[in-house]
Design a protein around this motif. Structure first.
Motif, PDB file in Angstrom:
ATOM      1  N   PHE A  30     -72.894 -33.410 -22.492  1.00 41.32           N
ATOM      2  CA  PHE A  30     -73.767 -32.670 -21.593  1.00 41.32           C
ATOM      3  C   PHE A  30     -74.380 -33.602 -20.547  1.00 41.32           C
ATOM      4  O   PHE A  30     -74.324 -33.352 -19.347  1.00 41.32           O
ATOM      5  CB  PHE A  30     -74.901 -32.014 -22.383  1.00 41.32           C
ATOM      6  CG  PHE A  30     -74.498 -30.783 -23.134  1.00 41.32           C
ATOM      7  CD1 PHE A  30     -73.264 -30.195 -22.954  1.00 41.32           C
ATOM      8  CD2 PHE A  30     -75.366 -30.199 -24.033  1.00 41.32           C
ATOM      9  CE1 PHE A  30     -72.896 -29.057 -23.645  1.00 41.32           C
ATOM     10  CE2 PHE A  30     -75.012 -29.065 -24.742  1.00 41.32           C
ATOM     11  CZ  PHE A  30     -73.777 -28.490 -24.544  1.00 41.32           C
ATOM     12  N   MET A  31     -75.000 -34.686 -21.034  1.00 46.18           N
ATOM     13  CA  MET A  31     -75.718 -35.590 -20.135  1.00 46.18           C
ATOM     14  C   MET A  31     -74.751 -36.376 -19.247  1.00 46.18           C
ATOM     15  O   MET A  31     -75.051 -36.638 -18.078  1.00 46.18           O
ATOM     16  CB  MET A  31     -76.596 -36.542 -20.947  1.00 46.18           C
ATOM     17  CG  MET A  31     -77.586 -35.843 -21.866  1.00 46.18           C
ATOM     18  SD  MET A  31     -78.634 -34.637 -21.013  1.00 46.18           S
ATOM     19  CE  MET A  31     -79.760 -35.725 -20.152  1.00 46.18           C
ATOM     20  N   LEU A  32     -73.606 -36.747 -19.801  1.00 46.01           N
ATOM     21  CA  LEU A  32     -72.609 -37.462 -19.005  1.00 46.01           C
ATOM     22  C   LEU A  32     -72.165 -36.617 -17.816  1.00 46.01           C
ATOM     23  O   LEU A  32     -72.156 -37.079 -16.665  1.00 46.01           O
ATOM     24  CB  LEU A  32     -71.409 -37.815 -19.882  1.00 46.01           C
ATOM     25  CG  LEU A  32     -70.271 -38.596 -19.216  1.00 46.01           C
ATOM     26  CD1 LEU A  32     -70.724 -40.006 -18.867  1.00 46.01           C
ATOM     27  CD2 LEU A  32     -69.045 -38.654 -20.119  1.00 46.01           C
ATOM     28  N   ALA A  33     -71.810 -35.367 -18.074  1.00 50.30           N
ATOM     29  CA  ALA A  33     -71.367 -34.487 -16.993  1.00 50.30           C
ATOM     30  C   ALA A  33     -72.509 -34.148 -16.038  1.00 50.30           C
ATOM     31  O   ALA A  33     -72.318 -34.104 -14.819  1.00 50.30           O
ATOM     32  CB  ALA A  33     -70.774 -33.199 -17.579  1.00 50.30           C
ATOM     33  N   GLY A  34     -73.699 -33.942 -16.580  1.00 50.34           N
ATOM     34  CA  GLY A  34     -74.833 -33.534 -15.753  1.00 50.34           C
ATOM     35  C   GLY A  34     -75.279 -34.586 -14.756  1.00 50.34           C
ATOM     36  O   GLY A  34     -75.746 -34.263 -13.663  1.00 50.34           O
ATOM     37  N   PHE A  35     -75.152 -35.861 -15.111  1.00 51.77           N
ATOM     38  CA  PHE A  35     -75.672 -36.928 -14.259  1.00 51.77           C
ATOM     39  C   PHE A  35     -74.607 -37.611 -13.410  1.00 51.77           C
ATOM     40  O   PHE A  35     -74.918 -38.559 -12.685  1.00 51.77           O
ATOM     41  CB  PHE A  35     -76.382 -37.980 -15.126  1.00 51.77           C
ATOM     42  CG  PHE A  35     -77.807 -37.615 -15.462  1.00 51.77           C
ATOM     43  CD1 PHE A  35     -78.849 -37.991 -14.633  1.00 51.77           C
ATOM     44  CD2 PHE A  35     -78.094 -36.878 -16.597  1.00 51.77           C
ATOM     45  CE1 PHE A  35     -80.158 -37.641 -14.936  1.00 51.77           C
ATOM     46  CE2 PHE A  35     -79.404 -36.525 -16.905  1.00 51.77           C
ATOM     47  CZ  PHE A  35     -80.444 -36.906 -16.075  1.00 51.77           C
ATOM     48  N   LEU A  36     -73.358 -37.179 -13.478  1.00 53.76           N
ATOM     49  CA  LEU A  36     -72.299 -37.844 -12.718  1.00 53.76           C
ATOM     50  C   LEU A  36     -72.564 -37.813 -11.215  1.00 53.76           C
ATOM     51  O   LEU A  36     -72.416 -38.827 -10.518  1.00 53.76           O
ATOM     52  CB  LEU A  36     -70.949 -37.200 -13.027  1.00 53.76           C
ATOM     53  CG  LEU A  36     -70.224 -37.683 -14.278  1.00 53.76           C
ATOM     54  CD1 LEU A  36     -68.966 -36.862 -14.507  1.00 53.76           C
ATOM     55  CD2 LEU A  36     -69.869 -39.155 -14.173  1.00 53.76           C
ATOM     56  N   VAL A  37     -72.926 -36.651 -10.688  1.00 58.25           N
ATOM     57  CA  VAL A  37     -73.149 -36.534  -9.250  1.00 58.25           C
ATOM     58  C   VAL A  37     -74.292 -37.438  -8.808  1.00 58.25           C
ATOM     59  O   VAL A  37     -74.186 -38.184  -7.821  1.00 58.25           O
ATOM     60  CB  VAL A  37     -73.437 -35.067  -8.870  1.00 58.25           C
ATOM     61  CG1 VAL A  37     -73.894 -34.969  -7.419  1.00 58.25           C
ATOM     62  CG2 VAL A  37     -72.203 -34.210  -9.079  1.00 58.25           C
ATOM     63  N   THR A  38     -75.390 -37.389  -9.548  1.00 57.04           N
ATOM     64  CA  THR A  38     -76.551 -38.215  -9.195  1.00 57.04           C
ATOM     65  C   THR A  38     -76.200 -39.698  -9.222  1.00 57.04           C
ATOM     66  O   THR A  38     -76.536 -40.454  -8.300  1.00 57.04           O
ATOM     67  CB  THR A  38     -77.707 -37.933 -10.163  1.00 57.04           C
ATOM     68  OG1 THR A  38     -78.094 -36.561 -10.047  1.00 57.04           O
ATOM     69  CG2 THR A  38     -78.909 -38.818  -9.849  1.00 57.04           C
ATOM     70  N   MET A  39     -75.529 -40.136 -10.270  1.00 57.42           N
ATOM     71  CA  MET A  39     -75.232 -41.559 -10.407  1.00 57.42           C
ATOM     72  C   MET A  39     -74.202 -42.033  -9.381  1.00 57.42           C
ATOM     73  O   MET A  39     -74.289 -43.166  -8.899  1.00 57.42           O
ATOM     74  CB  MET A  39     -74.745 -41.849 -11.826  1.00 57.42           C
ATOM     75  CG  MET A  39     -75.795 -41.622 -12.895  1.00 57.42           C
ATOM     76  SD  MET A  39     -77.309 -42.559 -12.579  1.00 57.42           S
ATOM     77  CE  MET A  39     -78.316 -42.059 -13.977  1.00 57.42           C
ATOM     78  N   GLY A  40     -73.222 -41.183  -9.058  1.00 60.23           N
ATOM     79  CA  GLY A  40     -72.249 -41.574  -8.053  1.00 60.23           C
ATOM     80  C   GLY A  40     -72.909 -41.836  -6.704  1.00 60.23           C
ATOM     81  O   GLY A  40     -72.606 -42.819  -6.022  1.00 60.23           O
ATOM     82  N   THR A  41     -73.857 -40.983  -6.321  1.00 57.42           N
ATOM     83  CA  THR A  41     -74.563 -41.161  -5.055  1.00 57.42           C
ATOM     84  C   THR A  41     -75.570 -42.294  -5.133  1.00 57.42           C
ATOM     85  O   THR A  41     -75.767 -43.032  -4.167  1.00 57.42           O
ATOM     86  CB  THR A  41     -75.268 -39.848  -4.673  1.00 57.42           C
ATOM     87  OG1 THR A  41     -74.307 -38.792  -4.657  1.00 57.42           O
ATOM     88  CG2 THR A  41     -75.910 -39.953  -3.304  1.00 57.42           C
ATOM     89  N   LEU A  42     -76.217 -42.454  -6.293  1.00 55.75           N
ATOM     90  CA  LEU A  42     -77.181 -43.540  -6.467  1.00 55.75           C
ATOM     91  C   LEU A  42     -76.511 -44.894  -6.291  1.00 55.75           C
ATOM     92  O   LEU A  42     -77.073 -45.811  -5.671  1.00 55.75           O
ATOM     93  CB  LEU A  42     -77.830 -43.438  -7.851  1.00 55.75           C
ATOM     94  CG  LEU A  42     -78.882 -44.506  -8.189  1.00 55.75           C
ATOM     95  CD1 LEU A  42     -80.064 -44.412  -7.228  1.00 55.75           C
ATOM     96  CD2 LEU A  42     -79.352 -44.347  -9.635  1.00 55.75           C
ATOM     97  N   GLY A  43     -75.292 -45.036  -6.800  1.00 58.40           N
ATOM     98  CA  GLY A  43     -74.571 -46.295  -6.643  1.00 58.40           C
ATOM     99  C   GLY A  43     -74.279 -46.611  -5.188  1.00 58.40           C
ATOM    100  O   GLY A  43     -74.336 -47.778  -4.771  1.00 58.40           O
ATOM    101  N   ASP A  44     -73.964 -45.592  -4.386  1.00 60.52           N
ATOM    102  CA  ASP A  44     -73.735 -45.807  -2.961  1.00 60.52           C
ATOM    103  C   ASP A  44     -74.989 -46.336  -2.276  1.00 60.52           C
ATOM    104  O   ASP A  44     -74.906 -47.079  -1.294  1.00 60.52           O
ATOM    105  CB  ASP A  44     -73.305 -44.505  -2.286  1.00 60.52           C
ATOM    106  CG  ASP A  44     -71.903 -44.065  -2.705  1.00 60.52           C
ATOM    107  OD1 ASP A  44     -71.108 -44.937  -3.109  1.00 60.52           O
ATOM    108  OD2 ASP A  44     -71.612 -42.852  -2.628  1.00 60.52           O
TER     109      ASP A  44
END
Length: 527
Positions: free
Chosen positions: A62-76
Motif C-alpha cells: 500500500f505505502m510503496l504504491a502510494g508514495f511512488l509519485v511523491t518520491m519520484g518528484t521529490l528526487g527531481d
C-alpha cells in the motif's frame, strides 16, 4: 554532444554504480515476497489475528504504491542520489524495527515505514541510470540488468526466507536488507552522480495529500475486490477515483506539478506505459491461476508450486539481457511487438490444458511467456525514463514503476474475478444436494473449498465433486488466458504503431526525430 560525436562509454566506475543501484532494487523485491514464508511464525509468536496478518502483508505494498509519485518528484527536486541514499538508510532502520517487533501493531508500523522508504528507491535508481550511461546501447543493457535484478529478488525472496527460517527466528528475514542497504549508502556517494532539477519549484503539500487520497483507496479497493465485490472495495475505488480527478485538475493548474500530466502526451512514453500496464495485468492474473492450479488441481505442495515458477522467472531475467542486444540490431518497437505476439500465442496454447496432467505445459508456457515479455520491461522502462526531460526523469521513473504495480494488482483483481466468475457459474450444477450448507458455499466460492467438501461425501460422490470442481476451474483458467491473449495482442498492435519509428538502439535516423524530448513541442512546453 555535437557534430555526430559518439556519446562517452561507461567505465568501471559506472558499472560499479549500477551494482549499487541494483542492491536496493534486489532488497525491495525480496521484501515484497519474503514475508510469505515467515507469516505463520509471525502469527504464532506475536499472536496476530487474521486481520492483523493481512495488514502485515499488505501495508508494505500500500505505502510503496502510494508514495511512488511523491518520491519520484521529490528526487527531481532535492537530488536523486540524496533521496536514494536517504531511503536506503531509512529502509535499513525500518528493517531493524520490523525484525525486533514485539507486537503486531509494531510490525505493521514498521512495514508501513518500509513501504515509504522503498518508494524512494525505485524512481531514484531508474532516473540515475541515464546519468551513469550516456551510450544508448550500454544504457539499454543497464535497464535490462535493473529489471533482471528485480525479477531475481522476486524469485529468491520466498526461497531465501524459507532457508533463513530453518535456522533463525522470523525476524531474521528482515535483517537481510540491513547490510545491503548500508553498503549502498556507503559506496553510493563515491560512484553515483548527483542529479537534480535546479529550477524546480517547491513541492505542493496539497498535491501530496491528494495523491495519497487517490492512490491508497484505489490500491485498497483493488486488493479487496480480489476477495469478491463488496461495499468497502467499491467505496475505496470510488473515493480514490474522485480524489484522482481532483488531483489531476490541480496538477494542470500548477507551475511545478507533483505529476506532470503532459508526459502522457509523448507517444513513446504513453505507448510504453500502456504496454507495461497490459503486460503486468495479464501476468498478474496468469500467475494467480497458475499457483492455484499447481496446488489445488495438480496437488503440488507450496514449495513445489514455488519451484515451478522458477523457470519462468529465470527466463524473464535472460530475456531482459537479450532484448537490448536484439534492439541494437532491430528496431526496438519490432522486438517488443514480436515478443508480445509470442506471449499472446503462448496464452492461446494454454487454452488446451486439462484438469490434470498439464503441469509441465504450464511451466514451459510460463517460461516462454516471461522470456517474450521481458524486452517490454527492459526496453520500455528505459524509453519511458529516457524520453522524459532530464529534470523529470525521477517523475518518469515513478510512472514506470506505477504501471507495473497497478498492472499486477489489476490483473489479480480483474482477470482473477473473470476466471472465478466462470468457475462459479460452471460448478453450480455439480454441487450435490446432500452437502452441508457451509461446504456447498465453499465449493461454489472457489476450488479451494472442493477438497474439504469432497471429504464429507462417499468416496465416489466426493471424487465426482472434486473432478467437477477441477473442470470448472480449468474452464475459468481458459477464459482468463483467452482474455489475456486479446489484451496482449492489442498491446502488440499499439506498440508496433507507437514505436516503429524508433531506430535500433545506438543509431539515429530522421524518422526518430520526433521521439526525442528536445523536439517534442508538448514536452518542450512542459519544461
Amino acid at each position: 554532444m555535437t557534430g555526430g560525436q559518439a556519446p562517452p562509454r561507461a567505465g568501471r566506475r559506472e558499472w560499479v554504480g549500477l551494482a549499487v543501484l541494483a542492491l536496493p532494487t534486489f532488497v525491495v523485491a525480496i521484501d515484497l515476497f519474503v514475508l510469505m514464508t515467515a507469516l505463520p511464525s509471525v502469527a504464532t509468536d506475536l499472536g496476530a489475528s487474521s486481520t492483523q496478518q493481512l495488514w502485515i502483508m499488505d501495508i508494505y505494498g500500500f505505502m510503496l504504491a502510494g508514495f511512488l509519485v511523491t518520491m519520484g518528484t521529490l528526487g527531481d527536486r532535492i537530488g536523486r542520489r540524496k533521496l536514494l541514499l536517504t531511503g536506503a538508510v531509512a529502509f535499513a532502520a525500518a528493517s531493524l524495527l520490523a525484525a525486533y517487533s514485539t507486537t503486531p501493531e509494531m510490525l505493521i508500523a514498521a512495514r508501513a515505514l518500509l513501504g515509504v522508504a522503498g518508494a524512494t528507491l525505485g524512481p531514484s535508481t531508474l532516473s540515475l541510470i541515464p546519468a551513469l550511461f550516456a551510450d544508448p546501447r550500454q544504457q539499454a543493457t543497464a535497464f535490462g540488468v535493473w529489471g533482471g535484478t528485480f525479477t531475481l529478488g522476486a524469485l529468491f525472496g520466498p526461497v531465501i526466507g524459507g532457508a533463513m527460517l530453518t535456522g533463525w527466528w522470523w525476524g531474521s528475514v528482515f535483517l537481510l536488507g540491513v547490510p545491503v542497504m548500508l553498503l549502498a549508502a556507503i559506496v553510493g556517494p563515491k560512484v553515483l552522480p548527483e542529479v537534480r532539477n535546479a529550477e524546480a519549484g517547491k513541492l505542493d503539500p496539497l498535491s501530496i495529500v491528494l495523491s495519497l487520497a487517490a492512490l491508497l483507496p484505489i490500491v485498497y479497493g483493488i486488493k479487496e475486490i480480489t476477495n469478491g465485490v463488496s461495499v468497502p472495495a467499491i467505496a475505496g475505488l470510488v473515493v480514490g477515483l474522485v480524489f484522482g480527478v481532483v488531483f489531476a485538475r490541480r496538477q494542470g493548474r500548477l507551475a511545478s506539478p507533483l505529476l506532470d500530466l503532459s508526459l502522457f502526451r509523448h507517444k513513446v512514453i504513453r505507448t510504453c506505459l500502456t504496454g507495461q500496464l497490459a503486460y503486468a495485468l495479464v501476468g498478474g492474473g496468469l500467475m494467480l491461476f497458475m499457483m492455484l492450479y499447481f496446488q489445488l488441481s495438480a496437488g503440488l505442495s507450496t514449495l513445489e508450486a514455488g519451484l515451478a515458477m522458477v523457470p519462468g522467472m529465470a527466463a524473464a531475467t535472460i530475456g531482459m539481457q537479450v532484448g537490448p542486444k536484439l534492439a541494437a540490431r532491430v528496431r526496438p518497437g519490432y522486438v517488443i511487438a514480436t515478443g508480445l505476439v509470442g506471449m499472446a500465442a503462448v496464452l492461446l496454447v494454454l487454452t488446451g490444458i486439462g484438469p490434470t496432467g498439464s503441469t509441465a505445459t504450464i511451466i514451459v508456457g510460463f517460461a516462454v511467456f516471461s522470456f517474450c515479455g521481458a524486452p517490454l520491461v527492459a526496453l520500455g522502462t528505459g524509453m519511458i525514463v529516457g524520453n522524459a526531460p532530464p529534470e523529470k526523469m525521477g517523475m518518469a521513473g515513478s510512472m514506470a514503476q506505477m504501471s507495473n504495480e497497478f498492472g499486477g494488482m489489476l490483473g489479480i483483481a480483474v482477470l482473477g474475478s473473470v476466471g472465478t466468475g466462470v468457475y462459479r457459474a460452471t460448478v453450480e450444477d455439480s454441487v450435490p444436494a446432500g452437502l452441508s450448507g457451509a461446504s456447498a458455499d465453499a465449493v461454489r466460492d472457489s476450488i479451494a473449498g472442493a477438497p474439504t467438501a469432497a471429504g464429507e461425501l462417499p468416496e465416489q460422490a466426493g471424487a465426482q465433486l472434486f473432478s467437477s470442481a477441477q473442470s470448472a476451474f480449468v474452464d475459468g483458467f481458459q477464459v482468463l488466458v483467452v482474455t489475456g491473449s486479446v489484451i496482449i495482442a492489442a498491446a502488440a498492435v499499439s506498440v508496433y504503431f507507437g514505436l516503429r519509428h524508433l531506430p535500433p538502439i545506438g543509431r539515429t535516423d530522421e524518422a526518430s526525430a520526433d521521439s526525442t524530448p528536445e523536439s517534442d513541442p508538448e514536452l518542450a512546453e512542459a519544461r
